[in-house]
Design a protein around this motif. Sequence first.
Motif, PDB file in Angstrom:
ATOM      1  N   ASN A  63       0.833  -1.204   0.000  1.00  0.00           N
ATOM      2  CA  ASN A  63       0.000   0.000   0.000  1.00  0.00           C
ATOM      3  C   ASN A  63       0.869   1.256   0.000  1.00  0.00           C
ATOM      4  O   ASN A  63       0.572   2.226  -0.705  1.00  0.00           O
ATOM      5  CB  ASN A  63      -0.941   0.011   1.207  1.00  0.00           C
ATOM      6  CG  ASN A  63      -2.016  -1.044   1.118  1.00  0.00           C
ATOM      7  OD1 ASN A  63      -2.320  -1.543   0.034  1.00  0.00           O
ATOM      8  ND2 ASN A  63      -2.588  -1.396   2.258  1.00  0.00           N
ATOM      9  N   GLU A  64       1.929   1.253   0.785  1.00  0.00           N
ATOM     10  CA  GLU A  64       2.833   2.397   0.837  1.00  0.00           C
ATOM     11  C   GLU A  64       3.539   2.585  -0.509  1.00  0.00           C
ATOM     12  O   GLU A  64       3.706   3.708  -0.993  1.00  0.00           O
ATOM     13  CB  GLU A  64       3.853   2.222   1.963  1.00  0.00           C
ATOM     14  CG  GLU A  64       4.754   3.407   2.177  1.00  0.00           C
ATOM     15  CD  GLU A  64       4.038   4.679   2.606  1.00  0.00           C
ATOM     16  OE1 GLU A  64       4.680   5.744   2.542  1.00  0.00           O
ATOM     17  OE2 GLU A  64       2.852   4.633   2.990  1.00  0.00           O
ATOM     18  N   TYR A  65       3.942   1.480  -1.112  1.00  0.00           N
ATOM     19  CA  TYR A  65       4.561   1.546  -2.440  1.00  0.00           C
ATOM     20  C   TYR A  65       3.605   2.181  -3.448  1.00  0.00           C
ATOM     21  O   TYR A  65       3.998   3.067  -4.214  1.00  0.00           O
ATOM     22  CB  TYR A  65       4.969   0.147  -2.905  1.00  0.00           C
ATOM     23  CG  TYR A  65       5.344   0.086  -4.367  1.00  0.00           C
ATOM     24  CD1 TYR A  65       6.582   0.556  -4.805  1.00  0.00           C
ATOM     25  CD2 TYR A  65       4.450  -0.418  -5.305  1.00  0.00           C
ATOM     26  CE1 TYR A  65       6.920   0.522  -6.145  1.00  0.00           C
ATOM     27  CE2 TYR A  65       4.784  -0.452  -6.653  1.00  0.00           C
ATOM     28  CZ  TYR A  65       6.009   0.014  -7.071  1.00  0.00           C
ATOM     29  OH  TYR A  65       6.341  -0.015  -8.394  1.00  0.00           O
ATOM     30  N   GLU A  66       2.362   1.752  -3.459  1.00  0.00           N
ATOM     31  CA  GLU A  66       1.370   2.286  -4.391  1.00  0.00           C
ATOM     32  C   GLU A  66       1.125   3.775  -4.129  1.00  0.00           C
ATOM     33  O   GLU A  66       0.976   4.564  -5.057  1.00  0.00           O
ATOM     34  CB  GLU A  66       0.048   1.504  -4.293  1.00  0.00           C
ATOM     35  CG  GLU A  66       0.145   0.067  -4.788  1.00  0.00           C
ATOM     36  CD  GLU A  66       0.494  -0.043  -6.267  1.00  0.00           C
ATOM     37  OE1 GLU A  66       0.130   0.860  -7.061  1.00  0.00           O
ATOM     38  OE2 GLU A  66       1.152  -1.037  -6.637  1.00  0.00           O
ATOM     39  N   ARG A  67       1.093   4.176  -2.863  1.00  0.00           N
ATOM     40  CA  ARG A  67       0.883   5.572  -2.510  1.00  0.00           C
ATOM     41  C   ARG A  67       2.048   6.426  -3.028  1.00  0.00           C
ATOM     42  O   ARG A  67       1.843   7.475  -3.647  1.00  0.00           O
ATOM     43  CB  ARG A  67       0.745   5.725  -0.992  1.00  0.00           C
ATOM     44  CG  ARG A  67       0.388   7.138  -0.530  1.00  0.00           C
ATOM     45  CD  ARG A  67       0.337   7.224   0.984  1.00  0.00           C
ATOM     46  NE  ARG A  67       1.661   7.210   1.599  1.00  0.00           N
ATOM     47  CZ  ARG A  67       2.499   8.258   1.617  1.00  0.00           C
ATOM     48  NH1 ARG A  67       2.169   9.403   1.055  1.00  0.00           N
ATOM     49  NH2 ARG A  67       3.672   8.161   2.208  1.00  0.00           N
ATOM     50  N   LEU A  68       3.270   5.963  -2.767  1.00  0.00           N
ATOM     51  CA  LEU A  68       4.450   6.705  -3.230  1.00  0.00           C
ATOM     52  C   LEU A  68       4.535   6.730  -4.753  1.00  0.00           C
ATOM     53  O   LEU A  68       4.909   7.749  -5.345  1.00  0.00           O
ATOM     54  CB  LEU A  68       5.716   6.099  -2.628  1.00  0.00           C
ATOM     55  CG  LEU A  68       5.875   6.260  -1.116  1.00  0.00           C
ATOM     56  CD1 LEU A  68       7.066   5.453  -0.635  1.00  0.00           C
ATOM     57  CD2 LEU A  68       5.992   7.723  -0.732  1.00  0.00           C
ATOM     58  N   LYS A  69       4.183   5.654  -5.366  1.00  0.00           N
ATOM     59  CA  LYS A  69       4.189   5.582  -6.827  1.00  0.00           C
ATOM     60  C   LYS A  69       3.210   6.601  -7.415  1.00  0.00           C
ATOM     61  O   LYS A  69       3.526   7.307  -8.369  1.00  0.00           O
ATOM     62  CB  LYS A  69       3.811   4.159  -7.280  1.00  0.00           C
ATOM     63  CG  LYS A  69       3.825   3.934  -8.750  1.00  0.00           C
ATOM     64  CD  LYS A  69       3.478   2.478  -9.037  1.00  0.00           C
ATOM     65  CE  LYS A  69       3.037   2.306 -10.454  1.00  0.00           C
ATOM     66  NZ  LYS A  69       2.568   0.954 -10.732  1.00  0.00           N
ATOM     67  N   ALA A  70       2.021   6.687  -6.800  1.00  0.00           N
ATOM     68  CA  ALA A  70       1.025   7.663  -7.256  1.00  0.00           C
ATOM     69  C   ALA A  70       1.523   9.086  -7.073  1.00  0.00           C
ATOM     70  O   ALA A  70       1.292   9.959  -7.932  1.00  0.00           O
ATOM     71  CB  ALA A  70      -0.288   7.453  -6.511  1.00  0.00           C
ATOM     72  N   LEU A  71       2.228   9.368  -5.990  1.00  0.00           N
ATOM     73  CA  LEU A  71       2.787  10.711  -5.747  1.00  0.00           C
ATOM     74  C   LEU A  71       3.817  11.068  -6.812  1.00  0.00           C
ATOM     75  O   LEU A  71       3.892  12.225  -7.249  1.00  0.00           O
ATOM     76  CB  LEU A  71       3.408  10.792  -4.364  1.00  0.00           C
ATOM     77  CG  LEU A  71       2.457  10.855  -3.180  1.00  0.00           C
ATOM     78  CD1 LEU A  71       3.257  10.762  -1.872  1.00  0.00           C
ATOM     79  CD2 LEU A  71       1.611  12.106  -3.214  1.00  0.00           C
ATOM     80  N   CYS A  72       4.618  10.094  -7.196  1.00  0.00           N
ATOM     81  CA  CYS A  72       5.663  10.338  -8.188  1.00  0.00           C
ATOM     82  C   CYS A  72       5.084  10.544  -9.584  1.00  0.00           C
ATOM     83  O   CYS A  72       5.683  11.247 -10.410  1.00  0.00           O
ATOM     84  CB  CYS A  72       6.644   9.179  -8.234  1.00  0.00           C
ATOM     85  SG  CYS A  72       7.652   9.062  -6.748  1.00  0.00           S
ATOM     86  N   GLU A  73       3.943   9.974  -9.844  1.00  0.00           N
ATOM     87  CA  GLU A  73       3.330  10.104 -11.167  1.00  0.00           C
ATOM     88  C   GLU A  73       2.642  11.446 -11.342  1.00  0.00           C
ATOM     89  O   GLU A  73       2.378  11.862 -12.445  1.00  0.00           O
ATOM     90  CB  GLU A  73       2.331   8.953 -11.393  1.00  0.00           C
ATOM     91  CG  GLU A  73       3.026   7.610 -11.526  1.00  0.00           C
ATOM     92  CD  GLU A  73       2.040   6.455 -11.582  1.00  0.00           C
ATOM     93  OE1 GLU A  73       0.843   6.646 -11.347  1.00  0.00           O
ATOM     94  OE2 GLU A  73       2.516   5.340 -11.859  1.00  0.00           O
ATOM     95  N   ASP A  74       2.339  12.118 -10.270  1.00  0.00           N
ATOM     96  CA  ASP A  74       1.654  13.409 -10.355  1.00  0.00           C
ATOM     97  C   ASP A  74       2.534  14.515 -10.811  1.00  0.00           C
ATOM     98  O   ASP A  74       3.614  14.693 -10.850  1.00  0.00           O
ATOM     99  CB  ASP A  74       1.026  13.788  -9.009  1.00  0.00           C
ATOM    100  CG  ASP A  74      -0.170  12.916  -8.680  1.00  0.00           C
ATOM    101  OD1 ASP A  74      -0.727  12.323  -9.616  1.00  0.00           O
ATOM    102  OD2 ASP A  74      -0.523  12.828  -7.507  1.00  0.00           O
TER     103      ASP A  74
END
Length: 74
Positions: A63-74
């Motif tokens: 879940n943390e990986y997905e959250r950080l990944k989403a932040l980086c894509e923004d």
Amino acid sequence: MEISKAVNIAVGCVMTSSLDRNEKREVIESLRKFERQLEEANEDRAILAEVINTSNYADELNNEYERLKALCED
């Protein structure tokens, strides 16, 4: 109360009972077998709890990986 202590108390009661020698032996063997099964079940529960904890931790990491990944894509 610990399993082994409870079984030892029961064994003591059997030893002082009026059962004949063979009956005492059979009952005590059954009590010891039951003791082993309970101890094995406790070990299995401990292993299962560890697996569940590890699985929960892996889910949290994902879940943390997905959250950080989403932040980086923004």
